[in-house]
Scaffold this motif. Structure first.
Motif, PDB file in Angstrom:
ATOM      1  N   CYS B  24      -6.495   3.680  21.399  1.00  0.00           N
ATOM      2  CA  CYS B  24      -6.772   2.252  21.549  1.00  0.00           C
ATOM      3  C   CYS B  24      -5.555   1.527  22.095  1.00  0.00           C
ATOM      4  O   CYS B  24      -5.659   0.698  23.006  1.00  0.00           O
ATOM      5  CB  CYS B  24      -7.170   1.635  20.209  1.00  0.00           C
ATOM      6  N   LEU B  25      -4.369   1.886  21.553  1.00  0.00           N
ATOM      7  CA  LEU B  25      -3.143   1.234  22.010  1.00  0.00           C
ATOM      8  C   LEU B  25      -2.886   1.565  23.476  1.00  0.00           C
ATOM      9  O   LEU B  25      -2.539   0.680  24.277  1.00  0.00           O
ATOM     10  CB  LEU B  25      -1.981   1.688  21.138  1.00  0.00           C
ATOM     11  N   ALA B  28      -5.166  -0.481  25.618  1.00  0.00           N
ATOM     12  CA  ALA B  28      -4.772  -1.889  25.687  1.00  0.00           C
ATOM     13  C   ALA B  28      -3.553  -2.063  26.582  1.00  0.00           C
ATOM     14  O   ALA B  28      -3.465  -3.021  27.356  1.00  0.00           O
ATOM     15  CB  ALA B  28      -4.482  -2.404  24.286  1.00  0.00           C
ATOM     16  N   LEU B  29      -2.621  -1.074  26.555  1.00  0.00           N
ATOM     17  CA  LEU B  29      -1.463  -1.159  27.439  1.00  0.00           C
ATOM     18  C   LEU B  29      -1.897  -1.029  28.899  1.00  0.00           C
ATOM     19  O   LEU B  29      -1.363  -1.724  29.778  1.00  0.00           O
ATOM     20  CB  LEU B  29      -0.452  -0.064  27.084  1.00  0.00           C
ATOM     21  N   LEU B  30      -2.874  -0.162  29.155  1.00  0.00           N
ATOM     22  CA  LEU B  30      -3.391  -0.048  30.523  1.00  0.00           C
ATOM     23  C   LEU B  30      -4.022  -1.356  30.975  1.00  0.00           C
ATOM     24  O   LEU B  30      -3.911  -1.739  32.143  1.00  0.00           O
ATOM     25  CB  LEU B  30      -4.411   1.088  30.617  1.00  0.00           C
ATOM     26  N   CYS B  31      -4.676  -2.068  30.028  1.00  0.00           N
ATOM     27  CA  CYS B  31      -5.240  -3.384  30.355  1.00  0.00           C
ATOM     28  C   CYS B  31      -4.129  -4.331  30.790  1.00  0.00           C
ATOM     29  O   CYS B  31      -4.277  -5.069  31.770  1.00  0.00           O
ATOM     30  CB  CYS B  31      -5.972  -3.973  29.158  1.00  0.00           C
TER      31      CYS B  31
END
Lengths: 161, 124, 106
Positions: B24-25, B28-31
């Protein structure tokens, strides 16, 4: 026949998403499935495209390869985003597809769009206009493999080369 | 020493919760990376490439992480539904967006980017 | 870990709002809003997991579909300046879409 396909899909979708199997809930499920069928009859969307289950197996083989391609292309675009200097060189190229059926062409165009770094801008017949982030990666030769796989996955039997 | 034995056994539940959180982290970093690309790139067509990072690998990793943490199979089915819908709709809406931009006469910038090139201005 | 992911998502949504506000053309704004919707779907799902109620995923599914429909609707509206454009269907006579005046760029 196609109505049966939609009926099965709607029932499976309801069963998978609800998780309640009491008689009252199943009654609601029947009502909503019938309403969906009536609506799709009124919209006149009950045809071959409404229940495309014939080539499901071909697609199942295609999806893992596409996932790997998407991951590889992601790496290129992520590096482009984080570079200190903006070294992109966008390009527009024309790609000619060998896919015969509409479904195969849509699959090919959507695969190009789904891969980061390339976007299908326009389709006319068997020619597609593709916008790419790097000139070197966006040449018509780089889409031949994807084109052949789409034709194998989605074209009717016998049409594939 | 049963406690030490418990500490040593890496049971599947602990692993999958930790792995799910990590995925998940990562997603989110890719986002965030995709958003940085959207902010940096010079015109609509190139910004779309950056946004498609968010739509494919960002969403994919977050949903994979959530699927690893799922308590029962019905949640996994729902996550797969979200994933399928996201993939289908993001490709289609990207194509619709870029096609509408080209039809409206917005010319893409072609060729290597120079330093200090100005961003595109709004058409009058 | 989940909280960090949530915060990262919210940060990226805030950054995206900048593009939606300053984006020079209409299409930049639509792109930003579409991407914002995707991140909202992920945020709803993650929020459900943090609160221990994965049932939020139903809302996430709905949000995915509504996000798609709204993007297409906005693009269609700014192309034809109307929602009343009949689309051509196979086997039926094609209705020529009437493109009225007005610059399509905001």
């Amino acid at each position: 026949m196609h109505l049966l396909g939609i009926l099965l899909a709607a029932t499976a979708f309801w069963m998978a998403n609800s998780g309640h199997y009491e008689s009252l809930m199943l009654g609601f499920a029947a009502v909503s499935v019938v309403l969906t069928l009536i609506l799709s009859l009124r919209f006149k969307i009950v045809d071959r495209e409404g229940s495309p289950y014939v080539r499901l197996l071909g697609f199942l083989g295609y999806v893992p390869w596409l996932t790997w391609e998407v991951l590889k292309a992601n790496w290129v675009v992520i590096r482009a985003c984080l570079r200190a200097d903006l070294d992109i060189s966008p390009a527009l190229v024309k790609v000619r597809t060998t896919c015969k059926s509409d479904l195969a062409r849509v699959t090919f165009a959507n695969s190009i769009t789904l891969t980061p770094g390339t976007v299908t801008v326009e389709i006319q017949g068997d020619k597609m206009l593709v916008h790419g982030l790097y000139e070197a990666n966006t040449v018509p030769e780089s889409f031949i493999g994807m084109d052949a796989r789409c034709a194998r996955a989605a074209d009717p039997k016998g049409a594939a080369a | 020493m049963p406690e030490a034995a418990n500490m040593m056994t890496l049971d599947w539940n602990t692993i999958r919760i930790a792995l799910g959180g990590a995925f998940c982290l990562l997603g989110a970093l890719l986002c965030i990376i995709g958003t940085i690309g959207v902010l940096r790139f010079p015109d609509v067509y190139t910004r779309l490439h950056a946004a498609s990072i968010t739509d494919t690998s960002g969403a994919g990793f977050v949903l994979l992480g959530m699927a690893l943490m799922a308590p029962d199979w019905i949640v996994i089915v729902k996550i797969v539904c979200v994933l399928i819908f996201l993939m289908l709709t993001s490709a289609t809406s990207s194509h619709a967006l870029v096609n509408a931009a080209l039809t409206a006469g917005l010319q893409p910038k072609i060729g290597p980017m120079r330093k200090g090139q100005p961003e595109d201005e709004a058409l009058p | 870990m989940m909280m960090a992911a949530l915060i990262a998502l919210i940060v990226s949504m805030c950054l995206l709002l900048i593009r939606a506000l300053i984006g020079p053309t209409l299409y930049d704004r639509v792109l930003a809003v579409n991407s914002f919707g995707t991140k909202t779907v992920l945020l709803i799902g993650l929020m459900g997991f943090v609160m221990g109620r994965p049932d939020f995923l139903d809302i996430a599914i709905l949000y995915t579909l509504i996000n798609f429909v709204s993007t297409i609707a906005v693009l269609k509206f700014f192309r034809y300046r109307s929602f009343q454009v009949p689309l051509a269907r196979r086997g039926e006579p094609r209705v020529e879409a009437q493109v009225t005046g007005g610059e399509p760029n905001a």
